[in-house]
Design a protein around this motif. Structure first.
Motif, mmCIF file in Angstrom:
data_model
loop_
_atom_site.group_PDB
_atom_site.id
_atom_site.type_symbol
_atom_site.label_atom_id
_atom_site.label_comp_id
_atom_site.label_asym_id
_atom_site.label_seq_id
_atom_site.Cartn_x
_atom_site.Cartn_y
_atom_site.Cartn_z
ATOM 1 N N SER A 55 48.667 -1.515 62.514
ATOM 2 C CA SER A 55 47.285 -1.648 62.986
ATOM 3 C C SER A 55 46.962 -0.640 64.084
ATOM 4 C CB SER A 55 47.013 -3.067 63.473
ATOM 5 O OG SER A 55 47.882 -3.406 64.525
ATOM 6 N N LYS B 254 45.656 -3.648 72.274
ATOM 7 C CA LYS B 254 46.137 -4.957 72.741
ATOM 8 C C LYS B 254 46.239 -5.925 71.565
ATOM 9 C CE LYS B 254 45.728 -3.708 77.128
ATOM 10 N NZ LYS B 254 46.095 -2.325 77.110
ATOM 11 N N ASP B 255 47.106 -6.921 71.676
ATOM 12 C CA ASP B 255 47.307 -7.902 70.599
ATOM 13 C C ASP B 255 46.037 -8.672 70.260
ATOM 14 O OD1 ASP B 255 49.942 -7.217 70.281
ATOM 15 O OD2 ASP B 255 50.724 -8.855 71.501
ATOM 16 N N ASN B 256 45.206 -8.935 71.248
ATOM 17 C CA ASN B 256 43.992 -9.724 71.014
ATOM 18 C C ASN B 256 42.772 -8.856 70.693
ATOM 19 O OD1 ASN B 256 43.600 -8.614 73.530
ATOM 20 N ND2 ASN B 256 42.907 -10.502 74.493
ATOM 21 N N GLN B 257 42.974 -7.558 70.589
ATOM 22 C CA GLN B 257 41.877 -6.622 70.333
ATOM 23 C C GLN B 257 41.665 -6.479 68.830
ATOM 24 O OE1 GLN B 257 42.480 -2.998 72.514
ATOM 25 N NE2 GLN B 257 40.712 -1.994 71.611
ATOM 26 N N LYS B 258 40.512 -6.940 68.342
ATOM 27 C CA LYS B 258 40.210 -6.954 66.899
ATOM 28 C C LYS B 258 39.718 -5.595 66.395
ATOM 29 C CE LYS B 258 39.276 -9.314 63.059
ATOM 30 N NZ LYS B 258 40.279 -9.264 62.049
ATOM 31 N N TRP C 104 38.828 -1.274 67.334
ATOM 32 C CA TRP C 104 39.100 -0.147 68.223
ATOM 33 C C TRP C 104 38.530 1.132 67.636
ATOM 34 C CZ3 TRP C 104 42.707 3.760 66.715
ATOM 35 C CH2 TRP C 104 43.462 3.473 65.585
ATOM 36 N N ASP D 277 38.383 -1.992 62.270
ATOM 37 C CA ASP D 277 38.801 -3.386 62.360
ATOM 38 C C ASP D 277 40.302 -3.317 62.109
ATOM 39 O OD1 ASP D 277 39.789 -5.791 60.721
ATOM 40 O OD2 ASP D 277 37.943 -6.549 61.625
ATOM 41 N N ARG D 278 41.100 -3.885 62.982
ATOM 42 C CA ARG D 278 42.553 -3.679 62.882
ATOM 43 C C ARG D 278 43.131 -4.118 61.537
ATOM 44 N NH1 ARG D 278 45.214 -5.997 67.762
ATOM 45 N NH2 ARG D 278 47.113 -5.272 66.793
ATOM 46 N N ASP D 279 42.642 -5.216 60.954
ATOM 47 C CA ASP D 279 43.172 -5.691 59.670
ATOM 48 C C ASP D 279 42.738 -4.798 58.516
ATOM 49 O OD1 ASP D 279 44.420 -7.843 60.948
ATOM 50 O OD2 ASP D 279 42.629 -9.090 60.756
#
Length: 120
Positions: free
Chosen positions: A80, A94-98, A100, A110-112
């Protein structure tokens, strides 16, 4: 767990795995260490209830049956964090950042979805 409940769960897993394999030519999933996850007392009972291991195995063998591609990505690979457009590695995600924005090519991710594009 009773036989009737187990049969219902198996039916659901077969329907989900069949749907995914018939709908998609490529299925990408993280290669989770399920045995290690069972050692975590907070989530182990939930994992046992959903039968994640069984569902993953059904997806694997159905991909073979239908000639579909299954890609299992190492749980340690930072997929991601890699821009699917230019390949830039964004180490500050960051882990909670959806979402970037790539500092190199300015693509919004969107990271996914970004991870899925990388392997399709």
């Amino acid at each position: 767990m009773g036989r009737k409940k187990q049969n219902k769960l198996n039916d659901i897993y077969h329907k989900i795995s069949h749907y995914l394999v018939k709908k998609y030519d490529i299925i990408c999933m993280e290669n989770l260490d399920i045995k290690e996850m069972f050692k975590n007392k907070d989530i182990s009972s939930s994992l046992q209830k959903i039968g994640l291991y069984k569902l993953v195995n059904m997806i694997k063998y159905k991909c073979k049956w239908y000639g579909k591609k299954l890609v299992q990505i190492s749980r340690w690979f930072p997929s991601s964090k890699n821009c699917s457009k230019c390949g830039y590695y964004y180490k500050n995600l960051k882990d909670n950042q959806k979402e970037w924005i790539c500092p190199s090519c300015k693509t919004k991710h969107d990271r996914d979805v970004n991870t899925a594009k990388k392997y399709s």
